[in-house]
Design an enzyme around this catalytic site. Structure first.
Site, PDB file in Angstrom:
ATOM      1  N   ASP A  73       0.801  -1.222   0.000  1.00 51.29           N
ATOM      2  CA  ASP A  73       0.000   0.000   0.000  1.00 51.29           C
ATOM      3  C   ASP A  73       0.830   1.267   0.000  1.00 51.29           C
ATOM      4  OD1 ASP A  73       0.823  -0.428   2.613  1.00 51.29           O
ATOM      5  OD2 ASP A  73      -1.182  -0.436   3.472  1.00 51.29           O
ATOM      6  N   ASP A 483       3.413   1.141  13.444  1.00 53.11           N
ATOM      7  CA  ASP A 483       2.606  -0.082  13.516  1.00 53.11           C
ATOM      8  C   ASP A 483       3.243  -1.269  14.223  1.00 53.11           C
ATOM      9  OD1 ASP A 483       0.488   1.133  12.213  1.00 53.11           O
ATOM     10  OD2 ASP A 483       1.204   0.545  10.259  1.00 53.11           O
TER      11      ASP A 483
END
Length: 879
Positions: A73, A483
């Site tokens: 992404d 993350d």
């Protein structure tokens, strides 16, 4: 596990960097260009983490075995290397101005000409990404690319990015490609192998689904658009366009369209289910079935209901083949694949089944019956058809110990990419929010024999890097990542066993170490409910959570004093605070949200920067005083203090339509001088000085001489040389950079989705020598102290202090025990005793001592009669 992959890390980074990406207006006049020097040769590699981000697409070529691509992404595209079982990055050439082209929304590999591959690129459809999307085309499997610019944006990191594929090649006439676009732009087509593109005006439904129509940022309110294209290869012949084409649309009432005249006209497929989005449409032309995986939302994080349907292309009959009754779903379906060697075998994933785990379903009779990857026995116990082997990337367990029915490692989450190898029914790959998993034993599923799932991700590095630190001793690199928190790398070529835990931040925003005692490390980051700061006394190997002042909502920035006895923290949601690792006291004189750093020599001095004004504290962060003004007040600004030099500070940042560049202070921030020739700069870091140079090597991500790149200076900024090249740009590199204080020429570069890159050079010589005023020298002194004593025994500590102006590269202390004392045990030193003569030498991790810094070692000994200290101690230094 993680639900926020890239939605937080990617957005926070890119939303911040855009302040430095708007068109320039009246930029300040630039100083004269810096002298140019010859470019050194650098070799670039990734610091190994293996994965770390969402993989929404895996594409196998249908005519050549082992030709496989993966899209990410925000981290580019990759090609599988079968011989090495690794992935090769394909978009490292994407530069600063086109950073959005590292987000890949669609990928297609040509079955007619396998050398050809295409990628639809663009990261955001709202104004976070200032550029438009493009379709990249390659005739050499991604080694080189040409670009066709589009008049609109694409969204590789937008909601719905796991649907697809949005880019498809006509299997019979490979010069024809279709592209599904978002934001109301409709369906586009190229008839010249991707060179030019035009809108298919006969396709009138652009797809109106919005994740959240009330979102004023434009992120969740963007229209999903056209989400996949599938050709029915049974309806054409080589050389002529395929007649029947199916298209998936982001429209819950009108999700699937068909053309039977090679795209000239289109009709809504009659009888189709409504109320859901068709994430995937996969055609089994041999049996005449179009399979569709539906979810109630676009994903990849959400989805509470779903269905799976089969459409008979010959009769038009629709059959609900959902593996689970709709009423029993709490997730949507996505990852969808057909075994091309046994087309009756189909698999689908419950991509949004977060708890207790993702679910994968398999049918060998075209969806009439299904089996699951795992089933409950007696709740909460479950039986798995597989075993997970994450020994190659052990951090995938997250250090967790969940209660059943959860397990660690998980089978996955965000599992929207799921593909069976068209040449090998035993090989399957699937993407998750953190890795690519796979197996080469898939058909054991049908035999009831357990098969093994392993990471198949080496070479694919997809972390978003927020901060980097390279201490003078201990681990060479400590990272702060989006993350997955961050890692302590003791070997750059090996995957660490675990990310930071105790606590495990969702994203680490800042990390620092104490310059003279690098075992002390502090980090700050995001964690719902806290704690959002943590401390380590063993160089980041283990951690303990810290307390928080009231109001903290996020990590912000944090700094450790030079000696590690004090910390200054500027968290989100609260003002700047100071403390010793326990309770915090609010600082005064510095604005909330300021970026904070420490002086690398004076343990009482800290610095802060906010809105164009530099601040300094000389009382451990209790009070700050405004110093220099007129610095960049717009855009991102980062600054660092030089190791071994009190009050020596470099500051980088700004915006193209305002002050933007690199500044230097040698008086603790009272005054700054702009560095000549540096047009723009976003990061600054320091590494080992070049041979013959008196000043640390400088590294920056900057624009110098009209060229954007990674630059190095070995003469205190008098001249600069670009050390990367056009093939190694990695999009945006503006978050962090640092040299290695132990290896000349080594530099660590942050990226927003390509992980941590490190560069090494074969140079043996330095740059322009030392241009620093005066010639620094190294000198040391040693002090002896008995810290405890008992009948016949004692403990002593010796402190080695650098009293010179250059770092010590090593030290040796010698003394004579005056009363017959004998050393029985020593630590933090290599110690020998011959008679009364004692020699103590540094160890590798405490050899380097900056000016004003110290190193300490201790020992136990025996005594009789008296226990006087030795005098004098002789300290010999290496510089």
């Amino acid at each position: 596990m993680r639900r926020t992959r890239h939605l937080l890390a990617g957005l926070a980074l890119t939303a911040g960097l855009l302040a430095g990406a708007v068109p320039a207006t009246a930029a300040p006049a630039e100083p004269a260009p810096a002298p140019a020097t010859a470019a050194p040769s650098y070799t670039w590699k990734n610091v190994r983490i293996d994965g770390g981000g969402f993989v929404p697409g895996i594409v196998f070529n249908r005519s050549e075995r082992n030709l496989v691509y993966a899209r990410t992404d925000i981290g580019g595209a990759y090609r599988w290397n079968q011989a090495a079982s690794t992935w090769t990055p394909l978009l490292d050439h994407v530069g600063w101005d086109d950073w959005g082209h590292t987000g890949v929304v669609g990928l297609a590999t040509d079955a007619v000409d396998p050398d050809r591959v295409y990628a639809a690129v663009g990261t955001y459809t709202n104004d976070w990404d200032p550029g438009n999307g493009a379709v990249l085309r390659s005739a050499d499997r991604g080694a080189t690319w040409r670009r066709a610019d589009l008049p609109f944006k694409l969204g590789g990191n937008m909601p719905g990015r796991g649907m697809g594929e949005r880019l498809a090649i006509d299997p019979h006439r490979n010069s024809v490609l279709y592209l599904g676009t978002p934001s109301g732009n409709g369906l586009w087509r190229s008839t010249d192998s991707g060179v030019t593109w035009a809108k298919v005006t006969s396709f009138t439904n652009p797809g109106n689904h919005q994740q959240d129509p009330t979102d004023t940022s434009g992120y969740n309110s963007d229209e999903q658009g056209i989400v996949w294209i599938t050709f029915d290869e049974s309806t054409g012949a080589p050389g002529s366009a395929t007649s029947t084409i199916y298209v998936g649309v982001g429209d819950k009432q009108n999700a699937v369209y068909r053309s039977t005249d090679a795209g000239a006209t289109w009709t809504r497929l009659p009888g189709q289910p409504t109320g859901y989005l068709a994430h995937k449409g996969v055609l089994d032309a041999e049996n005449g079935y179009l399979y569709l995986a539906y979810s109630d939302t676009a994903g990849p994080y959400d989805g509470a209901k779903g269905q799976v349907w089969r459409y008979a292309t010959a009769t038009g009959a629709w059959t609900d083949i959902s593996p689970v009754a709709e009423a029993d779903t709490y997730y949507g379906f996505s990852g969808l694949t057909v075994d091309r060697r046994n087309p009756g075998t189909v698999m689908v994933s419950g991509y949004s089944s977060w708890y207790p785990d993702t679910q994968i379903f398999r049918s060998t009779d075209s969806g009439a019956h299904w089996t699951r990857a795992w089933d409950y026995t007696a709740y909460p116990n479950r039986a798995d058809r597989y075993t997970m082997d994450v020994s190659s990337a052990p951090w995938l367990t997250w250090g967790a110990s969940p209660a059943p029915p959860e397990q660690t490692p998980k089978l996955g989450w965000m599992t929207e990419a799921l593909e069976i190898d068209p040449f090998d029914s035993n090989r399957m790959m699937y993407g998750t929010g953190a890795t690519i998993y796979g197996t080469t034993e898939l058909t054991r599923w049908d035999a009831g024999t357990k098969f093994t799932i392993r990471p198949m991700v080496q070479g694919l590095e997809e972390t978003a890097v927020l901060d980097l630190a390279s201490p003078p001793s201990g681990a060479p690199l400590i990272s702060a990542l989006g993350d997955i928190g961050g890692f302590r790398h003791t070997d750059l070529t090996k995957v660490p066993s675990m990310m930071f835990t105790g606590p495990n931040f969702t994203s680490t925003t800042s990390v620092d170490f104490a310059e003279t005692t690098p075992g002390t490390v502090v980090r700050a980051g995001h964690l719902e409910g806290g704690p959002r700061v943590a401390f380590s006394s063993d160089n980041g190997a283990t951690w303990r959570p810290g307390q928080e002042p009231p109001g903290v909502t996020g990590g912000g920035t944090v700094a450790a004093s030079a000696d590690g006895n004090r910390f200054v923290w500027s968290p989100d949601g609260a003002g700047v605070h100071t403390g010793t690792g326990g309770a915090w006291t609010a600082s005064t004189g510095v604005p909330a949200g300021a970026t904070v750093e420490s002086d690398r020599v004076d343990p009482r001095t800290f610095y802060g920067f906010s809105a164009g004004t530099f601040h300094a504290s000389t009382d451990g962060g209790m009070t700050f005083t405004a110093k220099a003004t007129g610095l960049p007040a717009k855009g991102n600004v980062r600054f660092k203090a030089v190791p071994g030099r009190k009050g020596d500070i470099w500051l980088a940042g700004g915006a193209p339509d305002a002050a933007y560049g690199l500044w230097h202070s040698t008086d603790g921030g009272a005054t700054f001088t702009r560095v000549a020739g540096v047009e723009q700069a976003d990061t600054i870091g320091f590494g080992k000085a070049a041979p013959g140079a008196a000043y640390p090597t400088l590294y920056t991500s900057a624009k110098i001489g009209g060229v954007r790149g990674v630059f190095r200076s070995t003469d205190a900024g008098a001249s600069w040389v670009r050390i990367n090249d056009d093939a190694h740009q990695w999009g945006w590199t503006g978050a962090a950079i640092t040299g290695d204080p132990r290896v000349y020429g080594r530099v660590y570069v942050s990226t927003n989705g390509r992980g941590i890159l490190y560069g090494d050079t074969a140079e043996t010589g330095g740059g322009g020598g030392g241009t620093d005023p005066g010639t620094p020298t190294g000198a040391c002194a040693a002090a002896y102290q008995v810290t405890s004593q008992w009948q016949g025994g004692f403990t002593a500590q010796v402190t080695v202090r650098n009293t010179g102006t250059a770092p010590l590269a090593g030290w040796t202390v010698r003394w004579t025990q005056p009363a017959g004392q004998r050393v029985t045990q020593a630590w933090n030193t290599a110690l020998t005793q011959t008679g009364a003569e004692v020699t103590a030498t540094h160890l590798p991790y405490n050899a380097t001592v900056p000016p004003g810094g110290s190193a300490a070692f201790g020992f136990n000994g025996t005594w009789t009669g008296t226990n006087p200290p030795p005098t004098p101690l002789v300290c010999a230094s290496e510089t």
